[in-house]
Motif scaffolding. Structure first.
Motif, PDB file in Angstrom:
ATOM      1  N   THR A   1     -27.672  42.014  22.982  1.00 27.73           N
ATOM      2  CA  THR A   1     -28.246  41.266  24.104  1.00 27.73           C
ATOM      3  C   THR A   1     -28.895  39.993  23.603  1.00 27.73           C
ATOM      4  O   THR A   1     -29.679  40.026  22.644  1.00 27.73           O
ATOM      5  CB  THR A   1     -29.304  42.130  24.824  1.00 27.73           C
ATOM      6  OG1 THR A   1     -28.649  43.226  25.454  1.00 27.73           O
ATOM      7  CG2 THR A   1     -30.038  41.325  25.889  1.00 27.73           C
ATOM      8  N   LEU A   2     -28.578  38.871  24.239  1.00 31.50           N
ATOM      9  CA  LEU A   2     -29.150  37.580  23.854  1.00 31.50           C
ATOM     10  C   LEU A   2     -30.285  37.216  24.803  1.00 31.50           C
ATOM     11  O   LEU A   2     -30.103  37.247  26.026  1.00 31.50           O
ATOM     12  CB  LEU A   2     -28.072  36.495  23.893  1.00 31.50           C
ATOM     13  CG  LEU A   2     -26.820  36.761  23.046  1.00 31.50           C
ATOM     14  CD1 LEU A   2     -25.844  35.591  23.177  1.00 31.50           C
ATOM     15  CD2 LEU A   2     -27.176  37.001  21.583  1.00 31.50           C
ATOM     16  N   ILE A   3     -31.449  36.886  24.228  1.00 32.13           N
ATOM     17  CA  ILE A   3     -32.576  36.401  25.031  1.00 32.13           C
ATOM     18  C   ILE A   3     -33.026  35.041  24.482  1.00 32.13           C
ATOM     19  O   ILE A   3     -32.720  34.691  23.337  1.00 32.13           O
ATOM     20  CB  ILE A   3     -33.769  37.397  25.030  1.00 32.13           C
ATOM     21  CG1 ILE A   3     -34.357  37.609  23.621  1.00 32.13           C
ATOM     22  CG2 ILE A   3     -33.385  38.719  25.655  1.00 32.13           C
ATOM     23  CD1 ILE A   3     -35.674  38.383  23.609  1.00 32.13           C
ATOM     24  N   GLY A   4     -33.744  34.292  25.302  1.00 30.84           N
ATOM     25  CA  GLY A   4     -34.260  32.996  24.856  1.00 30.84           C
ATOM     26  C   GLY A   4     -34.463  32.073  26.037  1.00 30.84           C
ATOM     27  O   GLY A   4     -34.097  32.387  27.181  1.00 30.84           O
ATOM     28  N   MET A   5     -35.031  30.918  25.741  1.00 35.55           N
ATOM     29  CA  MET A   5     -35.345  29.931  26.773  1.00 35.55           C
ATOM     30  C   MET A   5     -34.078  29.475  27.513  1.00 35.55           C
ATOM     31  O   MET A   5     -32.985  29.493  26.942  1.00 35.55           O
ATOM     32  CB  MET A   5     -35.976  28.699  26.111  1.00 35.55           C
ATOM     33  CG  MET A   5     -37.423  28.873  25.728  1.00 35.55           C
ATOM     34  SD  MET A   5     -38.537  28.929  27.150  1.00 35.55           S
ATOM     35  CE  MET A   5     -38.630  27.176  27.594  1.00 35.55           C
ATOM     36  N   PRO A   6     -34.242  29.024  28.768  1.00 34.02           N
ATOM     37  CA  PRO A   6     -33.103  28.375  29.432  1.00 34.02           C
ATOM     38  C   PRO A   6     -32.664  27.182  28.580  1.00 34.02           C
ATOM     39  O   PRO A   6     -33.500  26.421  28.101  1.00 34.02           O
ATOM     40  CB  PRO A   6     -33.681  27.921  30.787  1.00 34.02           C
ATOM     41  CG  PRO A   6     -35.173  27.995  30.643  1.00 34.02           C
ATOM     42  CD  PRO A   6     -35.463  29.003  29.588  1.00 34.02           C
ATOM     43  N   GLY A   7     -31.370  27.065  28.364  1.00 34.52           N
ATOM     44  CA  GLY A   7     -30.849  25.981  27.529  1.00 34.52           C
ATOM     45  C   GLY A   7     -30.738  26.346  26.058  1.00 34.52           C
ATOM     46  O   GLY A   7     -30.264  25.544  25.250  1.00 34.52           O
TER      47      GLY A   7
ATOM     48  N   THR B   1     -28.513  37.073  28.956  1.00 33.84           N
ATOM     49  CA  THR B   1     -29.509  37.252  30.020  1.00 33.84           C
ATOM     50  C   THR B   1     -29.969  35.890  30.526  1.00 33.84           C
ATOM     51  O   THR B   1     -29.686  34.861  29.915  1.00 33.84           O
ATOM     52  CB  THR B   1     -30.730  38.018  29.469  1.00 33.84           C
ATOM     53  OG1 THR B   1     -31.278  37.282  28.372  1.00 33.84           O
ATOM     54  CG2 THR B   1     -30.352  39.418  29.015  1.00 33.84           C
ATOM     55  N   GLY B   2     -30.734  35.886  31.608  1.00 35.29           N
ATOM     56  CA  GLY B   2     -31.431  34.679  32.049  1.00 35.29           C
ATOM     57  C   GLY B   2     -32.750  34.586  31.283  1.00 35.29           C
ATOM     58  O   GLY B   2     -33.306  35.612  30.861  1.00 35.29           O
ATOM     59  N   GLY B   3     -33.257  33.355  31.156  1.00 33.02           N
ATOM     60  CA  GLY B   3     -34.467  33.159  30.348  1.00 33.02           C
ATOM     61  C   GLY B   3     -35.682  33.919  30.847  1.00 33.02           C
ATOM     62  O   GLY B   3     -36.566  34.283  30.068  1.00 33.02           O
ATOM     63  N   SER B   4     -35.723  34.185  32.172  1.00 27.59           N
ATOM     64  CA  SER B   4     -36.896  34.850  32.751  1.00 27.59           C
ATOM     65  C   SER B   4     -36.837  36.373  32.636  1.00 27.59           C
ATOM     66  O   SER B   4     -37.760  37.064  33.098  1.00 27.59           O
ATOM     67  CB  SER B   4     -37.034  34.441  34.229  1.00 27.59           C
ATOM     68  OG  SER B   4     -35.793  34.521  34.887  1.00 27.59           O
ATOM     69  N   VAL B   5     -35.798  36.898  32.015  1.00 32.65           N
ATOM     70  CA  VAL B   5     -35.629  38.355  31.938  1.00 32.65           C
ATOM     71  C   VAL B   5     -36.838  39.045  31.305  1.00 32.65           C
ATOM     72  O   VAL B   5     -37.158  40.195  31.639  1.00 32.65           O
ATOM     73  CB  VAL B   5     -34.321  38.697  31.161  1.00 32.65           C
ATOM     74  CG1 VAL B   5     -34.459  38.406  29.673  1.00 32.65           C
ATOM     75  CG2 VAL B   5     -33.894  40.119  31.393  1.00 32.65           C
ATOM     76  N   VAL B   6     -37.535  38.334  30.426  1.00 33.99           N
ATOM     77  CA  VAL B   6     -38.659  38.947  29.701  1.00 33.99           C
ATOM     78  C   VAL B   6     -39.890  39.187  30.590  1.00 33.99           C
ATOM     79  O   VAL B   6     -40.855  39.799  30.137  1.00 33.99           O
ATOM     80  CB  VAL B   6     -39.075  38.112  28.461  1.00 33.99           C
ATOM     81  CG1 VAL B   6     -38.099  38.285  27.332  1.00 33.99           C
ATOM     82  CG2 VAL B   6     -39.251  36.640  28.817  1.00 33.99           C
ATOM     83  N   TYR B   7     -39.843  38.744  31.863  1.00 35.02           N
ATOM     84  CA  TYR B   7     -40.939  39.062  32.789  1.00 35.02           C
ATOM     85  C   TYR B   7     -40.786  40.459  33.386  1.00 35.02           C
ATOM     86  O   TYR B   7     -41.656  40.891  34.139  1.00 35.02           O
ATOM     87  CB  TYR B   7     -41.018  38.036  33.918  1.00 35.02           C
ATOM     88  CG  TYR B   7     -41.396  36.650  33.457  1.00 35.02           C
ATOM     89  CD1 TYR B   7     -42.444  36.441  32.566  1.00 35.02           C
ATOM     90  CD2 TYR B   7     -40.704  35.533  33.906  1.00 35.02           C
ATOM     91  CE1 TYR B   7     -42.793  35.170  32.138  1.00 35.02           C
ATOM     92  CE2 TYR B   7     -41.049  34.251  33.491  1.00 35.02           C
ATOM     93  CZ  TYR B   7     -42.093  34.082  32.605  1.00 35.02           C
ATOM     94  OH  TYR B   7     -42.438  32.814  32.188  1.00 35.02           O
TER      95      TYR B   7
ATOM     96  N   GLY C   1     -32.651  26.078  38.510  1.00 30.73           N
ATOM     97  CA  GLY C   1     -33.228  27.356  38.961  1.00 30.73           C
ATOM     98  C   GLY C   1     -34.134  27.998  37.948  1.00 30.73           C
ATOM     99  O   GLY C   1     -34.216  29.224  37.862  1.00 30.73           O
ATOM    100  N   ILE C   2     -34.854  27.206  37.179  1.00 31.89           N
ATOM    101  CA  ILE C   2     -35.758  27.784  36.184  1.00 31.89           C
ATOM    102  C   ILE C   2     -36.999  28.328  36.889  1.00 31.89           C
ATOM    103  O   ILE C   2     -37.544  27.694  37.793  1.00 31.89           O
ATOM    104  CB  ILE C   2     -36.140  26.732  35.116  1.00 31.89           C
ATOM    105  CG1 ILE C   2     -34.876  26.335  34.351  1.00 31.89           C
ATOM    106  CG2 ILE C   2     -37.198  27.275  34.163  1.00 31.89           C
ATOM    107  CD1 ILE C   2     -35.070  25.201  33.384  1.00 31.89           C
TER     108      ILE C   2
END
Ligand code: ADP
Ligand code: S3P
Ligand code: MG
Length: 169
Positions: free
Chosen positions: A10-16, A81-87, A122-123
């Motif tokens: 699974t890849l996570i990180g900031m948008p962009g 994932t989308g960047g906000s997944v960590v919320y 859509g950030i």
């Protein structure tokens, strides 16, 4: 974690940061299927992320994102994932159960260059929050959930894939 489940990445990180771009290239390189949770949200709700964000707001978007993540039940996949997944703590726990979580760590300057379309991308920014605020808030969360962190600045997509593969080996 079963061997089958642990086969996911699974890849996570900031948008962009490159999760969607690198995810599909990595999947091809290591012979996995690819899934992008942003597309799971969009196809489930038949609306773009921006439309959902505009109509429902930040908190509801995060709820729908966590639901989408919890619906992902796959093996042998690369998951972008989308960047906000960590919320979503439950969603993150689920992704950790599914396999290795890789944080694509990218500097603020690189992100600013890539995110010229902040307003339409859509950030999940709270009112008044800048990209720099978001960067500091999110980096703590990405680091907390990551099994592997890759420093991506100055690397091209193939080089980042090589680093992920080396870290997974
Ligand atoms: N390593 C890289 N070097 C240069 N540009 C990149 C790299 N990774 C991604 N990009 C570019 O950055 C933008 C954002 O990538 P994207 O995969 O959509 O990120 P995310 O899914 O993390 O939001 C795209 O235009 C993509 O082509
Ligand atoms: O970080 C964010 O707030 C978001 C990132 C987007 O995905 P990418 O990280 O793939 O751009 C998408 O999930 C949504 O628009 C919210
Ligand atoms: Mg993406």
């Amino acid at each position: 974690m079963s061997a089958e489940a642990s086969s996911n990445v699974t890849l996570i990180g900031m948008p962009g940061s490159g999760k969607s771009t690198i995810g599909v290239v990595l999947a091809k390189r290591i012979n996995r299927q690819f899934i992008d949770t942003d597309l799971v949200i969009q196809t489930t709700h038949q609306r773009t992320l921006q439309e959902i964000m505009d109509a429902e707001g930040f908190a509801e978007f995060c709820k729908l994102e966590e639901e989408a993540v919890l619906s992902v039940d796959v093996a042998h996949h690369v998951v972008a994932t989308g960047g906000s997944v960590v919320y979503g703590p439950e969603g993150m726990e689920h992704l950790k159960q599914l396999g290795k979580v890789v944080f694509l760590k990218t500097g603020l300057k690189t992100l600013e260059e890539r995110l010229s379309n902040m307003a339409t991308r859509g950030i999940a920014l709270r009112p008044g929050q800048t990209l720099e605020d978001l960067f500091h808030e999110r980096n703590r969360l990405y680091t907390e959930y990551a099994d592997i962190t890759i420093s991506c600045d100055g690397l091209n997509v193939e080089q980042i894939c090589e680093q992920i593969e080396a870290a997974l080996a």
